[in-house]
Design a protein around this motif. Sequence first.
Motif, mmCIF file in Angstrom:
data_model
loop_
_atom_site.group_PDB
_atom_site.id
_atom_site.type_symbol
_atom_site.label_atom_id
_atom_site.label_comp_id
_atom_site.label_asym_id
_atom_site.label_seq_id
_atom_site.Cartn_x
_atom_site.Cartn_y
_atom_site.Cartn_z
ATOM 1 N N ASN A 38 0.820 -1.218 0.000
ATOM 2 C CA ASN A 38 0.000 0.000 0.000
ATOM 3 C C ASN A 38 0.851 1.264 0.000
ATOM 4 O OD1 ASN A 38 0.935 0.029 2.639
ATOM 5 N ND2 ASN A 38 -1.046 0.541 3.551
ATOM 6 N N SER A 39 2.050 1.159 -0.545
ATOM 7 C CA SER A 39 2.932 2.322 -0.639
ATOM 8 C C SER A 39 2.273 3.434 -1.451
ATOM 9 C CB SER A 39 4.252 1.930 -1.291
ATOM 10 O OG SER A 39 5.015 3.072 -1.624
ATOM 11 N N SER A 40 2.543 4.669 -1.068
ATOM 12 C CA SER A 40 2.037 5.805 -1.829
ATOM 13 C C SER A 40 2.600 5.836 -3.244
ATOM 14 C CB SER A 40 2.385 7.116 -1.119
ATOM 15 O OG SER A 40 1.744 7.189 0.133
ATOM 16 N N GLN A 41 3.702 5.126 -3.488
ATOM 17 C CA GLN A 41 4.250 5.059 -4.849
ATOM 18 C C GLN A 41 3.203 4.514 -5.819
ATOM 19 O OE1 GLN A 41 7.859 5.819 -5.574
ATOM 20 N NE2 GLN A 41 6.838 6.103 -7.549
ATOM 21 N N ARG A 42 2.433 3.542 -5.377
ATOM 22 C CA ARG A 42 1.405 2.950 -6.237
ATOM 23 C C ARG A 42 0.333 3.987 -6.583
ATOM 24 N NH1 ARG A 42 -0.616 -2.759 -4.039
ATOM 25 N NH2 ARG A 42 -1.666 -2.618 -6.055
ATOM 26 N N TYR A 43 -0.069 4.768 -5.574
ATOM 27 C CA TYR A 43 -1.078 5.803 -5.833
ATOM 28 C C TYR A 43 -0.563 6.811 -6.850
ATOM 29 C CZ TYR A 43 -3.854 10.008 -5.228
ATOM 30 O OH TYR A 43 -4.628 11.123 -5.475
ATOM 31 N N TRP A 44 0.641 7.313 -6.631
ATOM 32 C CA TRP A 44 1.174 8.353 -7.502
ATOM 33 C C TRP A 44 1.470 7.827 -8.909
ATOM 34 C CZ3 TRP A 44 0.420 13.154 -6.755
ATOM 35 C CH2 TRP A 44 0.374 13.692 -5.466
ATOM 36 N N ASP A 45 1.964 6.609 -9.014
ATOM 37 C CA ASP A 45 2.237 6.050 -10.344
ATOM 38 C C ASP A 45 0.949 5.927 -11.151
ATOM 39 O OD1 ASP A 45 4.898 5.918 -9.750
ATOM 40 O OD2 ASP A 45 4.972 3.747 -9.470
ATOM 41 N N LYS A 46 -0.121 5.491 -10.513
ATOM 42 C CA LYS A 46 -1.408 5.361 -11.194
ATOM 43 C C LYS A 46 -1.925 6.737 -11.612
ATOM 44 C CE LYS A 46 -6.071 3.432 -10.511
ATOM 45 N NZ LYS A 46 -6.866 4.661 -10.669
ATOM 46 N N LEU A 47 -1.807 7.719 -10.706
ATOM 47 C CA LEU A 47 -2.275 9.070 -11.003
ATOM 48 C C LEU A 47 -1.472 9.676 -12.150
ATOM 49 C CD1 LEU A 47 -4.389 11.049 -9.671
ATOM 50 C CD2 LEU A 47 -2.414 12.181 -8.641
ATOM 51 N N ALA A 48 -0.157 9.503 -12.112
ATOM 52 C CA ALA A 48 0.703 10.040 -13.174
ATOM 53 C C ALA A 48 0.363 9.414 -14.520
ATOM 54 C CB ALA A 48 2.171 9.795 -12.826
ATOM 55 N N LYS A 49 0.129 8.115 -14.525
ATOM 56 C CA LYS A 49 -0.196 7.416 -15.774
ATOM 57 C C LYS A 49 -1.498 7.961 -16.369
ATOM 58 C CE LYS A 49 -0.738 2.767 -17.693
ATOM 59 N NZ LYS A 49 -0.751 1.303 -17.374
ATOM 60 N N GLU A 50 -2.498 8.188 -15.509
ATOM 61 C CA GLU A 50 -3.776 8.727 -15.987
ATOM 62 C C GLU A 50 -3.588 10.132 -16.555
ATOM 63 O OE1 GLU A 50 -6.575 8.629 -12.802
ATOM 64 O OE2 GLU A 50 -6.633 6.437 -12.698
ATOM 65 N N TYR A 51 -2.778 10.928 -15.890
ATOM 66 C CA TYR A 51 -2.566 12.297 -16.359
ATOM 67 C C TYR A 51 -1.801 12.301 -17.681
ATOM 68 C CZ TYR A 51 -1.181 17.175 -16.481
ATOM 69 O OH TYR A 51 -0.993 18.479 -16.871
ATOM 70 N N GLU A 52 -0.760 11.513 -17.758
ATOM 71 C CA GLU A 52 0.070 11.474 -18.960
ATOM 72 C C GLU A 52 -0.712 10.993 -20.180
ATOM 73 O OE1 GLU A 52 4.252 10.515 -16.579
ATOM 74 O OE2 GLU A 52 3.188 8.935 -17.656
ATOM 75 N N ALA A 53 -1.707 10.153 -19.959
ATOM 76 C CA ALA A 53 -2.500 9.644 -21.080
ATOM 77 C C ALA A 53 -3.203 10.771 -21.826
ATOM 78 C CB ALA A 53 -3.517 8.628 -20.576
ATOM 79 N N ASP A 54 -3.577 11.823 -21.085
ATOM 80 C CA ASP A 54 -4.253 12.965 -21.701
ATOM 81 C C ASP A 54 -3.309 14.135 -21.970
ATOM 82 O OD1 ASP A 54 -6.750 11.734 -21.733
ATOM 83 O OD2 ASP A 54 -7.220 12.385 -19.690
ATOM 84 N N HIS A 55 -2.057 13.995 -21.556
ATOM 85 C CA HIS A 55 -1.075 15.072 -21.733
ATOM 86 C C HIS A 55 0.230 14.449 -22.232
ATOM 87 C CE1 HIS A 55 -4.019 16.507 -18.787
ATOM 88 N NE2 HIS A 55 -3.772 17.719 -19.243
#
Length: 411
Positions: A38-55
């Motif tokens: 449950n590391s925060s790395q997992r949260y941020w990696d998922k969020l970054a991937k979603e953002y990068e998909a549209d940017h």
Amino acid sequence: MASALGMTATLAGCGGSGGSSEVTLKLVAADYGDSKANSSQRYWDKLAKEYEADHPRVRVEVSVYSWTDVDRKVKEMVAADDAPDLAQIGAYADYAAKGELYRVDDLLSIPVQANFVPQLTDAGETDRTQYGMPFASSTRLLFYNKTLFSQAGLTPPQTWSELAADAKALKSEGVKFPYALPLGPEEAQAETMQWLLSGGGGYTDDVGTYSIDSPQNIKTLTWLKDELVGKGLTGPVAPAKLNRADAFSAFTRGDVGMLVGHPTLMQKAAKKGVKFGMVPMPGIDGRAKATMGVADWMMAFRKNGHGKQLGDFLNFVYDDKNVLAFSREYDLLPVTASASEAMAADKNEQDLGPFLDQLPSSVLYPVGKTSWAGISADVKKQIARAVSSGGSPTGVLGKLQITATTQDSAA
């Protein structure tokens, strides 16, 4: 995703299309998890991937560090002239005072700015300008062990005298820690602040001036010294030696009758099968009028000049969907009003309701003062002496006040 630590790359255009550039945003964040799963790395990696998909021209590289290391890591990066674009850590004021941060109104849209919980917006300001964006928050409640209370025929306390009477009864029943008072170096400043607020005081007065040695604060620590510590109602470990994590662990073992806790204690206690209740912190003559709130901060460094991309990414970060996802993952309170309302209305989140109820009356550390980090460290080192045998609340608080006044004036 965090291997490169974010150098900005300027790329040549491909296939005859004119020039284009790809911007890499470097984010350093704290880890709220307690395991790799449950590391925060997992949260941020998922969020970054979603953002990068549209940017497609923006990359977000995230490095997550434990709370033991993250503030130091960012400080070292800044000192080495390699500041990250974003840092999600515990304090922002020192960087703001040196002109190293973007103003929040240079980054966020007006609706996103206006959506922060007001107390958190205020706490993010230095010299009436907001530089710190709240990222995670929590409040405090008094936890009590329902089984131990039932065995002793007790009801949850609403006043200090009731708390002391309950602690005495729990001690007579053989409870190891009738009231756990963690004033060890881990988080003594938090336990202290909660008690100061319950006594009508605090670290600062209504206009933000340090008031550590106020009559209310002296009265509070004197009561703790005489009525709890002095009467052996805080357990076999001296408050100066008891850290919050150890107190929480003792509660989950069923060894603690009462202690101040935040939302993550609910999950820890439930996993261990401890039946517990939560009530607002008792005050002198009734429930305390204010409780302690805590926030962790997001800040954006100016060095790399990615203001437009940072603002766009941060507006995405503070979308309700993302705020709620993080808050639910780590049993924290949302930092935006709309996400707080959504959580309060969710039947599956009712256990966080009492903490949400406390947020409007919460008081946060004076994190907008550059002197606070040093004062907080001094409180951790010295405050337990005030309630120990032979200790002097007046003397300890007086010395802390002199230091606070001196450091605040220097800052």
